[in-house]
Design a protein around this motif. Structure first.
Motif, mmCIF file in Angstrom:
data_model
loop_
_atom_site.group_PDB
_atom_site.id
_atom_site.type_symbol
_atom_site.label_atom_id
_atom_site.label_comp_id
_atom_site.label_asym_id
_atom_site.label_seq_id
_atom_site.Cartn_x
_atom_site.Cartn_y
_atom_site.Cartn_z
ATOM 1 N N PHE A 37 -17.090 0.271 -18.984
ATOM 2 C CA PHE A 37 -17.086 -1.107 -19.479
ATOM 3 C C PHE A 37 -17.886 -1.249 -20.763
ATOM 4 O O PHE A 37 -17.463 -1.927 -21.701
ATOM 5 C CB PHE A 37 -17.617 -2.076 -18.409
ATOM 6 C CG PHE A 37 -16.617 -2.409 -17.349
ATOM 7 C CD1 PHE A 37 -15.552 -3.250 -17.608
ATOM 8 C CD2 PHE A 37 -16.743 -1.895 -16.072
ATOM 9 C CE1 PHE A 37 -14.617 -3.563 -16.638
ATOM 10 C CE2 PHE A 37 -15.820 -2.201 -15.079
ATOM 11 C CZ PHE A 37 -14.757 -3.041 -15.368
ATOM 12 N N GLY A 38 -19.056 -0.609 -20.818
ATOM 13 C CA GLY A 38 -19.876 -0.692 -22.024
ATOM 14 C C GLY A 38 -19.165 -0.089 -23.221
ATOM 15 O O GLY A 38 -19.146 -0.678 -24.312
ATOM 16 N N GLY A 39 -18.546 1.070 -23.022
ATOM 17 C CA GLY A 39 -17.795 1.701 -24.110
ATOM 18 C C GLY A 39 -16.625 0.853 -24.567
ATOM 19 O O GLY A 39 -16.365 0.721 -25.773
ATOM 20 N N ALA A 72 -13.628 -9.104 -15.351
ATOM 21 C CA ALA A 72 -13.829 -8.100 -14.302
ATOM 22 C C ALA A 72 -15.293 -7.996 -13.896
ATOM 23 O O ALA A 72 -15.611 -7.972 -12.698
ATOM 24 C CB ALA A 72 -13.310 -6.741 -14.769
ATOM 25 N N LEU A 73 -16.189 -7.959 -14.873
ATOM 26 C CA LEU A 73 -17.612 -7.853 -14.546
ATOM 27 C C LEU A 73 -18.136 -9.118 -13.871
ATOM 28 O O LEU A 73 -18.967 -9.037 -12.955
ATOM 29 C CB LEU A 73 -18.431 -7.533 -15.800
ATOM 30 C CG LEU A 73 -18.287 -6.098 -16.300
ATOM 31 C CD1 LEU A 73 -18.912 -5.949 -17.686
ATOM 32 C CD2 LEU A 73 -18.924 -5.125 -15.323
ATOM 33 N N VAL A 75 -16.414 -11.181 -11.928
ATOM 34 C CA VAL A 75 -15.885 -11.226 -10.563
ATOM 35 C C VAL A 75 -16.528 -10.155 -9.680
ATOM 36 O O VAL A 75 -17.060 -10.455 -8.603
ATOM 37 C CB VAL A 75 -14.341 -11.085 -10.560
ATOM 38 C CG1 VAL A 75 -13.808 -10.903 -9.158
ATOM 39 C CG2 VAL A 75 -13.704 -12.296 -11.228
ATOM 40 N N VAL A 76 -16.498 -8.912 -10.142
ATOM 41 C CA VAL A 76 -17.009 -7.809 -9.318
ATOM 42 C C VAL A 76 -18.506 -7.952 -9.052
ATOM 43 O O VAL A 76 -18.961 -7.851 -7.903
ATOM 44 C CB VAL A 76 -16.704 -6.441 -9.978
ATOM 45 C CG1 VAL A 76 -17.428 -5.316 -9.277
ATOM 46 C CG2 VAL A 76 -15.203 -6.190 -9.988
ATOM 47 N N MET A 77 -19.267 -8.213 -10.091
ATOM 48 C CA MET A 77 -20.715 -8.334 -9.899
ATOM 49 C C MET A 77 -21.076 -9.651 -9.198
ATOM 50 O O MET A 77 -22.075 -9.722 -8.485
ATOM 51 C CB MET A 77 -21.450 -8.193 -11.229
ATOM 52 C CG MET A 77 -21.253 -6.816 -11.847
ATOM 53 S SD MET A 77 -21.667 -5.461 -10.740
ATOM 54 C CE MET A 77 -23.347 -5.169 -11.205
ATOM 55 N N GLY A 78 -20.268 -10.681 -9.382
ATOM 56 C CA GLY A 78 -20.487 -11.932 -8.654
ATOM 57 C C GLY A 78 -20.290 -11.742 -7.157
ATOM 58 O O GLY A 78 -21.082 -12.228 -6.340
ATOM 59 N N ILE A 79 -19.227 -11.024 -6.792
ATOM 60 C CA ILE A 79 -18.993 -10.729 -5.374
ATOM 61 C C ILE A 79 -20.112 -9.863 -4.819
ATOM 62 O O ILE A 79 -20.616 -10.100 -3.717
ATOM 63 C CB ILE A 79 -17.615 -10.044 -5.189
ATOM 64 C CG1 ILE A 79 -16.501 -11.052 -5.469
ATOM 65 C CG2 ILE A 79 -17.482 -9.445 -3.795
ATOM 66 C CD1 ILE A 79 -15.116 -10.439 -5.564
ATOM 67 N N ARG A 80 -20.538 -8.874 -5.593
ATOM 68 C CA ARG A 80 -21.636 -8.008 -5.140
ATOM 69 C C ARG A 80 -22.923 -8.811 -4.947
ATOM 70 O O ARG A 80 -23.652 -8.599 -3.986
ATOM 71 C CB ARG A 80 -21.865 -6.881 -6.137
ATOM 72 C CG ARG A 80 -22.996 -5.963 -5.700
ATOM 73 C CD ARG A 80 -23.107 -4.761 -6.564
ATOM 74 N NE ARG A 80 -21.987 -3.874 -6.293
ATOM 75 C CZ ARG A 80 -21.707 -2.815 -7.013
ATOM 76 N NH1 ARG A 80 -22.426 -2.501 -8.060
ATOM 77 N NH2 ARG A 80 -20.686 -2.045 -6.696
ATOM 78 N N TYR A 81 -23.189 -9.760 -5.865
ATOM 79 C CA TYR A 81 -24.389 -10.598 -5.719
ATOM 80 C C TYR A 81 -24.296 -11.460 -4.460
ATOM 81 O O TYR A 81 -25.272 -11.596 -3.721
ATOM 82 C CB TYR A 81 -24.592 -11.484 -6.948
ATOM 83 C CG TYR A 81 -25.692 -12.482 -6.733
ATOM 84 C CD1 TYR A 81 -27.022 -12.084 -6.727
ATOM 85 C CD2 TYR A 81 -25.414 -13.819 -6.486
ATOM 86 C CE1 TYR A 81 -28.044 -12.988 -6.489
ATOM 87 C CE2 TYR A 81 -26.422 -14.730 -6.253
ATOM 88 C CZ TYR A 81 -27.731 -14.309 -6.258
ATOM 89 O OH TYR A 81 -28.740 -15.205 -6.017
ATOM 90 N N ILE A 82 -23.136 -12.043 -4.218
ATOM 91 C CA ILE A 82 -22.960 -12.891 -3.031
ATOM 92 C C ILE A 82 -23.182 -12.087 -1.756
ATOM 93 O O ILE A 82 -23.811 -12.569 -0.807
ATOM 94 C CB ILE A 82 -21.569 -13.562 -3.039
ATOM 95 C CG1 ILE A 82 -21.515 -14.611 -4.150
ATOM 96 C CG2 ILE A 82 -21.241 -14.179 -1.687
ATOM 97 C CD1 ILE A 82 -20.125 -15.141 -4.442
ATOM 98 N N ILE A 96 -24.686 -12.971 -17.057
ATOM 99 C CA ILE A 96 -24.454 -12.670 -18.472
ATOM 100 C C ILE A 96 -22.955 -12.608 -18.751
ATOM 101 O O ILE A 96 -22.478 -13.163 -19.745
ATOM 102 C CB ILE A 96 -25.146 -11.351 -18.869
ATOM 103 C CG1 ILE A 96 -26.666 -11.521 -18.852
ATOM 104 C CG2 ILE A 96 -24.678 -10.874 -20.239
ATOM 105 C CD1 ILE A 96 -27.439 -10.231 -18.994
ATOM 106 N N SER A 97 -22.212 -11.966 -17.872
ATOM 107 C CA SER A 97 -20.764 -11.844 -18.062
ATOM 108 C C SER A 97 -20.086 -13.204 -18.030
ATOM 109 O O SER A 97 -19.167 -13.462 -18.822
ATOM 110 C CB SER A 97 -20.170 -10.927 -17.000
ATOM 111 O OG SER A 97 -20.694 -9.631 -17.125
ATOM 112 N N ALA A 98 -20.516 -14.073 -17.142
ATOM 113 C CA ALA A 98 -19.938 -15.420 -17.080
ATOM 114 C C ALA A 98 -20.226 -16.202 -18.364
ATOM 115 O O ALA A 98 -19.339 -16.889 -18.894
ATOM 116 C CB ALA A 98 -20.472 -16.168 -15.864
ATOM 117 N N LEU A 99 -21.447 -16.086 -18.871
ATOM 118 C CA LEU A 99 -21.796 -16.775 -20.122
ATOM 119 C C LEU A 99 -20.993 -16.229 -21.297
ATOM 120 O O LEU A 99 -20.499 -16.994 -22.131
ATOM 121 C CB LEU A 99 -23.295 -16.650 -20.396
ATOM 122 C CG LEU A 99 -24.208 -17.392 -19.429
ATOM 123 C CD1 LEU A 99 -25.669 -17.031 -19.678
ATOM 124 C CD2 LEU A 99 -23.995 -18.899 -19.523
#
Length: 122
Positions: A37-39, A72-73, A75-82, A96-99
């Motif tokens: 993702f970073g690349g 993608a980041l 959704v995926v990291m949001g689900i992981r946080y939840i 950060i991704s949402a912003l």
């Protein structure tokens, strides 16, 4: 403000987070996701900067790539946080991704891929 001012630092942060996850926990998944993702985000930012330098306000491929990565980041990291309620790294990357996604949507909705034609002084 041009999108590459946001995309390149965002990509570096995602890449750095993947490397940090690997160094701290030995997580190859973090390293792969961070590098991927970073690349991709750094590439999108570079393409956008290149287009801007040539008189365009954006690059369609870069716009799609950075928006897909941000979605993608988020959704995926949001689900992981939840699921885990761990602020680091899931909550931070999701926020950060949402912003950044909000910025991209704003940029797209205001005609972010129009061609800029400089007015020559005649």
């Amino acid at each position: 403000m041009e999108d590459f001012y946001v995309t390149i630092p965002y990509g570096v942060a995602v890449l750095g987070g993947g490397v940090a996850g690997y160094l701290k926990r030995g997580s190859k998944a973090s390293l792969a996701a961070g590098a991927g993702f970073g690349g991709a985000l750094i590439l999108a930012g570079a393409l956008s900067a290149w287009a801007f330098a040539r008189g365009h306000s954006g690059n369609l491929f870069a716009t799609v790539l950075q928006t897909v990565c941000a979605v993608a980041l988020t959704v995926v990291m949001g689900i992981r946080y939840i699921k885990t309620r761990k602020v680091m790294p899931a909550g931070i990357i999701a926020t950060i991704s949402a912003l950044v996604l909000i910025f991209y949507v704003y940029k797209i909705s205001n005609g972010g891929n129009k061609v800029y034609v400089p007015v020559s002084a005649a």
